[in-house]
Scaffold this motif. Structure first.
Motif, PDB file in Angstrom:
ATOM      1  N   ILE A   1      97.970  59.114  66.021  1.00 25.83           N
ATOM      2  CA  ILE A   1      99.005  58.359  66.738  1.00 25.83           C
ATOM      3  C   ILE A   1     100.259  59.204  66.898  1.00 25.83           C
ATOM      4  O   ILE A   1     100.874  59.240  67.975  1.00 25.83           O
TER       5      ILE A   1
ATOM      6  N   SER B   1      94.296  58.432  61.117  1.00 26.27           N
ATOM      7  CA  SER B   1      94.800  57.628  62.228  1.00 26.27           C
ATOM      8  C   SER B   1      96.294  57.831  62.449  1.00 26.27           C
ATOM      9  O   SER B   1      96.770  57.845  63.590  1.00 26.27           O
ATOM     10  N   LYS B   2      97.042  57.986  61.376  1.00 23.41           N
ATOM     11  CA  LYS B   2      98.486  58.175  61.516  1.00 23.41           C
ATOM     12  C   LYS B   2      98.802  59.473  62.243  1.00 23.41           C
ATOM     13  O   LYS B   2      99.684  59.520  63.110  1.00 23.41           O
TER      14      LYS B   2
ATOM     15  N   PRO C   1     105.866  49.910  68.431  1.00 29.01           N
ATOM     16  CA  PRO C   1     106.185  50.969  69.396  1.00 29.01           C
ATOM     17  C   PRO C   1     107.372  50.669  70.293  1.00 29.01           C
ATOM     18  O   PRO C   1     108.221  51.536  70.505  1.00 29.01           O
TER      19      PRO C   1
ATOM     20  N   LYS D   1      91.980  50.818  63.861  1.00 32.26           N
ATOM     21  CA  LYS D   1      92.655  51.832  63.060  1.00 32.26           C
ATOM     22  C   LYS D   1      92.068  51.931  61.644  1.00 32.26           C
ATOM     23  O   LYS D   1      91.859  53.017  61.106  1.00 32.26           O
TER      24      LYS D   1
ATOM     25  N   GLY E   1      92.486  53.535  68.475  1.00 37.63           N
ATOM     26  CA  GLY E   1      92.998  52.401  69.241  1.00 37.63           C
ATOM     27  C   GLY E   1      92.141  51.154  69.100  1.00 37.63           C
ATOM     28  O   GLY E   1      92.652  50.035  69.061  1.00 37.63           O
TER      29      GLY E   1
ATOM     30  N   TYR F   1     102.201  60.581  70.547  1.00 39.64           N
ATOM     31  CA  TYR F   1     103.605  60.430  70.918  1.00 39.64           C
ATOM     32  C   TYR F   1     104.258  61.787  71.183  1.00 39.64           C
ATOM     33  O   TYR F   1     105.108  61.909  72.070  1.00 39.64           O
TER      34      TYR F   1
ATOM     35  N   VAL G   1     106.546  55.128  64.538  1.00 42.69           N
ATOM     36  CA  VAL G   1     105.402  54.261  64.815  1.00 42.69           C
ATOM     37  C   VAL G   1     104.270  54.501  63.821  1.00 42.69           C
ATOM     38  O   VAL G   1     103.730  53.549  63.232  1.00 42.69           O
ATOM     39  N   ALA G   2     103.900  55.768  63.620  1.00 40.20           N
ATOM     40  CA  ALA G   2     102.716  56.079  62.824  1.00 40.20           C
ATOM     41  C   ALA G   2     102.966  55.978  61.320  1.00 40.20           C
ATOM     42  O   ALA G   2     102.129  55.441  60.590  1.00 40.20           O
TER      43      ALA G   2
ATOM     44  N   ASN H   1     105.370  52.439  60.526  1.00 38.58           N
ATOM     45  CA  ASN H   1     104.745  51.194  61.012  1.00 38.58           C
ATOM     46  C   ASN H   1     105.715  50.288  61.775  1.00 38.58           C
ATOM     47  O   ASN H   1     105.644  49.061  61.678  1.00 38.58           O
TER      48      ASN H   1
ATOM     49  N   SER I   1      98.012  53.456  70.051  1.00 33.71           N
ATOM     50  CA  SER I   1      98.891  52.587  69.275  1.00 33.71           C
ATOM     51  C   SER I   1      99.016  51.170  69.802  1.00 33.71           C
ATOM     52  O   SER I   1      99.718  50.354  69.212  1.00 33.71           O
TER      53      SER I   1
END
Length: 358
Positions: free
Chosen positions: A238, A234-235, A148, A224, A221, A242, A141-142, A145, A79
């Motif tokens: 990520i 990608s979501k 972070p 994306k 990374g 986490y 975050v994912a 959006n 991320s």
């Protein structure tokens, strides 16, 4: 000669190994200045059936940061951001675990017969809580959006307060040898935290190397959008990073709580997020995401603990130690910045041209 030096400094593990050697040299010089043997830092003996020595202390006390560094490495890589809530999640995990074991409203238990629930259940619930916290951060975050640092700032602020609420604003003590085994016990002659950290590192390394997960994380990374076009979710990747970071924060919280056989919400994991971020940076990993080196992060984590141990030996107080760590972070981030890298590259090219002309 210049080509060999450039190849050496260009290796991924050059920075962490160089920093570790530098810290070790400082300890050697300090021992000599104090009139001790130059190799005193490396002396290992057995006392009370357990390995003892300054090097063992570094490996033992640095276990929590090493475990946190695993999850932080994945988060940074996927991320291009940091999870600043890991220290508070450690505290929350400890509070939940001790509250479940002792029972709500109880401040101390001294026997397993007084446990409100089995100790294993409390430990697993604490680790699960770490995963839940990681899922919360990952969702923000994912899928939403949110940056972070802003997303994880929520639990950085709130998790300790939630832990205090669970413990009824008190320190809950679990004064049993079984609970203290993970933090202050040993398996054979080796302190348990070292073994737990080693298991976490080995498992994470095998998963990242033997499966495609490591490649997926680095791909997301690096780019994306391109990863999504190539068929990667990608979501979800990520989000998963986490969650993993939260789980490792839960494991680190177990060790920290077990060391003091209690849940001290105000102090467990305090400033550990900075140590975890510094370990990733010190390990030669770019804070802008992309490729990562897990071994470098682990070396960085133990280097930080060696720095901390050295500072305490030199009389630096615990309140002043974060200042020196912050200076190290500034230097490392500056070295990794594109402007500084471009300047060094330009200087190297200029010297090559002059050498060719000569």
């Amino acid at each position: 000669m210049n080509d060999k030096l450039r190849k050496l400094t260009g290796k991924a593990l050059f920075l962490p190994i160089f920093c570790m050697i530098l810290v070790l040299c400082i300890n050697v010089v300090y021992d000599i200045a104090q009139g001790n043997r130059f190799y005193d830092f490396f002396v290992i003996s057995i006392q009370n059936g357990v390995l003892y020595g300054r090097l063992i202390t570094v490996l033992n006390r640095g276990s929590e940061v090493a475990i946190l560094a695993i999850g932080m490495t994945l988060v940074v890589s996927a991320s291009a951001g940091t999870d600043i809530s890991v220290g508070s999640v450690m505290s929350l995990r400890a509070s939940l675990c001790c509250m479940l074991i002792a029972g709500f409203g109880v401040t101390s238990v001294a026997s397993s017969a007084d446990f409100a629930c089995p100790m294993l259940l409390g430990i697993l619930a604490g680790i699960l809580m770490g995963g839940v916290c990681g899922a919360f951060n990952g969702t923000l975050v994912a899928y939403l959006n949110i940056q972070p640092m802003v997303a994880t700032l929520i639990l950085y602020t709130a998790a300790r307060s939630i832990g205090l609420l669970l413990c009824n604003d008190m320190i809950v003590y679990i004064r049993t040898d079984a609970y203290g085994l993970l933090g202050s016990g040993s398996i054979g002659v080796v302190p348990t935290p070292i073994i737990v950290a080693l298991v976490c590192v080995v498992v994470a390394s095998l998963i990242l190397k033997k499966t495609a997960m490591g490649m997926y994380i680095q791909s997301v990374g690096i780019n994306k959008k391109a990863s999504r076009i190539a068929g990667l979710n990608s979501k979800r990747i990520i989000f998963m990073c986490y969650v993993i970071c939260g789980l490792f924060a839960g494991i680190a919280g177990i060790i920290a709580s077990s060391r003091i056989t209690s849940a001290d919400s105000n102090n467990i994991g305090l400033n550990y997020e900075m140590d975890a971020i510094l370990a990733v940076a010190l390990g030669g990993n770019s804070l802008a995401g992309g490729k990562f080196n897990l071994v470098g992060s682990i070396i960085g984590a133990y280097t930080i603990q060696a720095i901390t141990t050295t500072m305490y030996a030199m009389g630096v107080s615990t309140s002043q130690a974060p200042v020196f760590k912050a200076i190290v972070i500034i230097i490392i981030v500056a070295i990794q910045s594109p402007v500084v890298k471009a300047w060094f590259s330009k200087r190297a090219s200029h010297k090559e041209k002059e050498a060719v002309k000569a």
